[in-house]
Design a protein around this motif. Structure first.
Motif, PDB file in Angstrom:
ATOM      1  N   PHE A 325      33.645  10.237  -0.367  1.00  0.00           N
ATOM      2  CA  PHE A 325      35.039  10.337   0.175  1.00  0.00           C
ATOM      3  C   PHE A 325      36.014  10.261  -0.949  1.00  0.00           C
ATOM      4  CE2 PHE A 325      33.407   8.628   4.529  1.00  0.00           C
ATOM      5  CZ  PHE A 325      33.347   9.904   5.119  1.00  0.00           C
ATOM      6  N   SER A 326      35.869   9.421  -1.954  1.00  0.00           N
ATOM      7  CA  SER A 326      36.656   9.300  -2.948  1.00  0.00           C
ATOM      8  C   SER A 326      36.266   9.889  -4.465  1.00  0.00           C
ATOM      9  CB  SER A 326      37.027   7.878  -3.230  1.00  0.00           C
ATOM     10  OG  SER A 326      35.874   7.086  -3.503  1.00  0.00           O
ATOM     11  N   GLU A 327      35.081  10.656  -4.561  1.00  0.00           N
ATOM     12  CA  GLU A 327      34.833  11.219  -5.712  1.00  0.00           C
ATOM     13  C   GLU A 327      35.327  12.656  -6.092  1.00  0.00           C
ATOM     14  OE1 GLU A 327      30.458  10.821  -5.490  1.00  0.00           O
ATOM     15  OE2 GLU A 327      30.422   8.761  -6.398  1.00  0.00           O
ATOM     16  N   ASN A 328      35.864  13.247  -5.051  1.00  0.00           N
ATOM     17  CA  ASN A 328      36.474  14.645  -5.258  1.00  0.00           C
ATOM     18  C   ASN A 328      35.526  15.526  -5.766  1.00  0.00           C
ATOM     19  OD1 ASN A 328      39.098  13.665  -4.555  1.00  0.00           O
ATOM     20  ND2 ASN A 328      39.559  12.871  -6.724  1.00  0.00           N
ATOM     21  N   ASP A 329      34.277  15.497  -5.256  1.00  0.00           N
ATOM     22  CA  ASP A 329      33.312  16.277  -5.499  1.00  0.00           C
ATOM     23  C   ASP A 329      33.661  17.552  -4.697  1.00  0.00           C
ATOM     24  OD1 ASP A 329      31.097  18.054  -5.701  1.00  0.00           O
ATOM     25  OD2 ASP A 329      29.777  16.073  -5.948  1.00  0.00           O
ATOM     26  N   VAL A 330      33.884  18.841  -5.374  1.00  0.00           N
ATOM     27  CA  VAL A 330      34.261  19.882  -4.376  1.00  0.00           C
ATOM     28  C   VAL A 330      33.047  20.520  -3.505  1.00  0.00           C
ATOM     29  CG1 VAL A 330      36.265  20.446  -5.851  1.00  0.00           C
ATOM     30  CG2 VAL A 330      33.902  21.640  -6.423  1.00  0.00           C
ATOM     31  N   ARG A 331      32.012  20.304  -4.062  1.00  0.00           N
ATOM     32  CA  ARG A 331      30.876  20.744  -3.253  1.00  0.00           C
ATOM     33  C   ARG A 331      30.738  19.978  -1.837  1.00  0.00           C
ATOM     34  NH1 ARG A 331      26.272  19.381  -7.416  1.00  0.00           N
ATOM     35  NH2 ARG A 331      27.637  17.722  -7.423  1.00  0.00           N
ATOM     36  N   PHE A 332      31.100  18.702  -2.040  1.00  0.00           N
ATOM     37  CA  PHE A 332      31.129  17.985  -0.825  1.00  0.00           C
ATOM     38  C   PHE A 332      32.393  18.341   0.135  1.00  0.00           C
ATOM     39  CE2 PHE A 332      32.985  14.129   1.334  1.00  0.00           C
ATOM     40  CZ  PHE A 332      32.235  13.973   2.267  1.00  0.00           C
ATOM     41  N   LEU A 333      33.529  18.456  -0.583  1.00  0.00           N
ATOM     42  CA  LEU A 333      34.612  18.812   0.054  1.00  0.00           C
ATOM     43  C   LEU A 333      34.648  20.157   1.094  1.00  0.00           C
ATOM     44  CD1 LEU A 333      37.431  17.251  -2.211  1.00  0.00           C
ATOM     45  CD2 LEU A 333      36.542  16.270  -0.256  1.00  0.00           C
ATOM     46  N   HIS A 334      33.888  21.088   0.315  1.00  0.00           N
ATOM     47  CA  HIS A 334      33.720  22.497   0.859  1.00  0.00           C
ATOM     48  C   HIS A 334      32.863  22.533   2.077  1.00  0.00           C
ATOM     49  CE1 HIS A 334      36.371  24.809  -1.517  1.00  0.00           C
ATOM     50  NE2 HIS A 334      35.664  24.537  -2.832  1.00  0.00           N
ATOM     51  N   GLU A 335      32.186  21.396   2.670  1.00  0.00           N
ATOM     52  CA  GLU A 335      31.586  21.376   3.765  1.00  0.00           C
ATOM     53  C   GLU A 335      32.375  21.126   4.954  1.00  0.00           C
ATOM     54  OE1 GLU A 335      28.297  18.266   3.564  1.00  0.00           O
ATOM     55  OE2 GLU A 335      27.658  18.806   1.570  1.00  0.00           O
ATOM     56  N   PHE A 336      33.748  20.771   4.599  1.00  0.00           N
ATOM     57  CA  PHE A 336      34.324  20.523   5.547  1.00  0.00           C
ATOM     58  C   PHE A 336      35.670  21.828   5.813  1.00  0.00           C
ATOM     59  CE2 PHE A 336      33.020  16.743   4.118  1.00  0.00           C
ATOM     60  CZ  PHE A 336      32.551  16.080   5.035  1.00  0.00           C
ATOM     61  N   ASP A 337      35.142  22.956   5.109  1.00  0.00           N
ATOM     62  CA  ASP A 337      36.208  24.051   5.283  1.00  0.00           C
ATOM     63  C   ASP A 337      36.742  24.486   6.682  1.00  0.00           C
ATOM     64  OD1 ASP A 337      36.339  24.209   2.465  1.00  0.00           O
ATOM     65  OD2 ASP A 337      35.000  25.802   2.424  1.00  0.00           O
ATOM     66  N   ASN A 338      35.672  24.410   7.590  1.00  0.00           N
ATOM     67  CA  ASN A 338      36.023  24.791   8.854  1.00  0.00           C
ATOM     68  C   ASN A 338      36.113  23.559  10.007  1.00  0.00           C
ATOM     69  OD1 ASN A 338      35.592  27.633   8.247  1.00  0.00           O
ATOM     70  ND2 ASN A 338      33.442  27.030   8.362  1.00  0.00           N
ATOM     71  N   ALA A 339      36.005  22.477   9.322  1.00  0.00           N
ATOM     72  CA  ALA A 339      36.482  21.355  10.223  1.00  0.00           C
ATOM     73  C   ALA A 339      38.023  21.155  10.952  1.00  0.00           C
ATOM     74  CB  ALA A 339      36.319  20.018   9.575  1.00  0.00           C
TER      75      ALA A 339
END
Length: 340
Positions: A325-339
Motif C-alpha cells: 500500500f505504501s511502495e507506490n508500485d504502479v503495477r500494483f496500483l493499476h490493479e485498481f483502475d476499475n475499483a
C-alpha cells in the motif's frame, strides 16, 4: 473600368488562403508582372485625360488594398503555424497514462459514505499531537505501555510531551472539548506507531474511528450500527460477533469479528480455521473520558469504535502484504483502475 475596380474590390475582400503556397499564388495573380493590377494599369493609359485623376486614385487604393490583404493573409498563416508548433515545456517527453485512486482512498471513502448515510459527519485533527489528547484525556494510566518509546514516536518529551498520534481518538477528544452532545462523527486519518515493518505491520497506517454521544445511548445501538456497516461493506450475508476486550477509553469494550469472506465461516487460512476475522475494536465511552472532556456522564452516554483502513482493504481486495500500500508500485496500483 469602374465596374472592374468595384468587382475586384469585392473579390479582394473575400480572399482566403490555407497555406503559404496559396498566398504566393494570390500575390502573383494580383501583383505579379502579368497580374491583374498590371493589366489594369495598361487599360488606364486609354482613359480620357479628364478621368485619369479619378481612376488613378481608385487604382492606387485598389493596389494598396490587395497589398494589405496579401500581407494580412501571411501574418494570419504565420500565427496559425506558431500556435500549432507551440510546445508545452512542462509536459513529459512521453505521454503519461491517467492515474487511478489509491485502494486505501477507495476503501476509506466507502467507510465514510456508509457511516455518512447514518448521520455521521467527518471530523479531522492534527497528526502532531500532545500527550493530553492522545493519552491522558482518554483514560490511559501514566504507566500504560502505549506511552513507552517502543510504541510511540515522541518529538519532544517533558515538560510538554509532543508526539505523532497513535490513533485518531485524539480527534474525538478535541471535538468533545468544544462541542456539546449530541455528537456523531467519524475521524479518518493517518496514525503512527513505533513498530517493525513487515507484511502484517507498518510504522504508519490509516484509521477511521467513530463516536456517538447523546442521551440514552446503549450497547445495542452500537451493535446495530456495526452490523449495518459490515453488511454494507462486505455483503448482506455477513455475520458479526462481539468478543469482550479491554481499551482504556471504553467500558465495556469489545472486538468485532465478521464471518470469513473466503470460506463463508467454514474455516480457512485467512481466518485460521475459526470462520471469523477481526476487523475493529469498540465499546461504550468510559465515564472518565466524558468527564475529562467536559461532558456530564450522568446525563450523556456514548459509544466509540475504530478500524484500520488497511485491514478492511486486505479483506475487500485480498491483499496479503501491507507494504504494497505504501511502495507506490504502479503495477500494483493499476490493479485498481476499475475499483469503486
Amino acid at each position: 473600368m469602374k465596374e472592374k475596380i468595384e468587382q475586384l474590390s469585392r473579390e479582394i475582400a473575400e480572399l482566403k488562403a490555407a497555406s503559404a503556397a496559396q498566398v504566393e499564388e494570390l500575390r502573383i495573380k494580383y501583383l505579379g508582372k502579368k497580374g491583374v493590377m498590371t493589366a489594369l494599369m495598361s487599360e488606364f493609359r486609354n482613359i480620357a485625360p479628364e478621368d485619369k485623376r479619378t481612376f488613378g486614385q481608385r487604382l492606387n487604393e485598389l493596389k494598396n488594398a490587395v497589398t494589405e490583404k496579401i500581407a494580412h493573409l501571411k501574418e494570419e498563416l504565420a500565427e496559425r503555424e506558431d500556435a500549432e508548433m507551440e510546445i508545452d515545456l512542462t509536459r513529459t517527453a512521453t505521454q503519461e497514462p491517467f492515474g487511478t485512486r489509491h485502494p486505501l482512498s477507495i476503501v476509506k471513502r466507502r467507510i465514510i459514505d456508509i457511516f455518512g448515510a447514518m448521520g455521521f459527519t467527518v471530523a479531522e485533527g492534527p497528526e502532531i499531537e500532545d500527550d493530553w489528547h492522545v493519552f491522558s484525556s482518554l483514560n490511559f494510566p501514566a504507566d500504560h505501555p502505549a506511552r513507552d518509546m517502543q510504541d510511540t514516536f515522541f518529538i519532544a518529551r517533558n515538560p510538554a510531551d509532543v508526539l505523532l498520534r497513535t490513533h485518531t481518538s485524539s480527534v474525538q477528544t478535541r471535538v468533545m472539548e468544544h462541542t456539546q452532545p449530541p455528537i456523531r462523527i467519524v475521524c479518518p486519518g493517518r496514525v503512527y506507531r513505533n513498530e517493525a515493518i513487515s507484511a502484517r505491520a507498518h510504522c504508519f497506517f490509516h484509521q477511521v474511528e467513530g463516536l456517538y454521544i447523546d442521551k440514552n445511548v446503549s450497547f445495542a445501538d452500537l451493535k446495530q450500527v456495526l452490523l449495518y456497516f459490515a453488511r454494507q461493506m462486505f455483503g448482506p450475508e455477513t455475520q458479526i460477533r462481539l468478543r469482550p476486550s479491554y481499551f482504556p477509553f471504553t467500558e465495556p469494550s469489545a472486538e468485532m469479528d465478521i464471518s470469513c469472506q473466503i470460506c463463508g465461516g467454514k474455516g480457512c487460512a485467512l481466518c485460521k480455521g475459526t470462520g471469523w476475522v477481526e476487523i475493529l475494536g469498540c465499546g461504550m465511552v468510559d465515564p472518565n473520558v466524558l468527564k475529562s472532556c467536559g461532558i456530564d456522564p450522568e446525563v450523556y452516554s456514548g459509544y466509540a469504535f475504530g478500524m484500520g483502513v488497511e485491514r478492511i482493504a486486505n479483506l475487500v481486495y485480498k491483499v496479503k502484504d501491507l507494504r504494497l500500500f505504501s511502495e507506490n508500485d504502479v503495477r500494483f496500483l493499476h490493479e485498481f483502475d476499475n475499483a469503486r
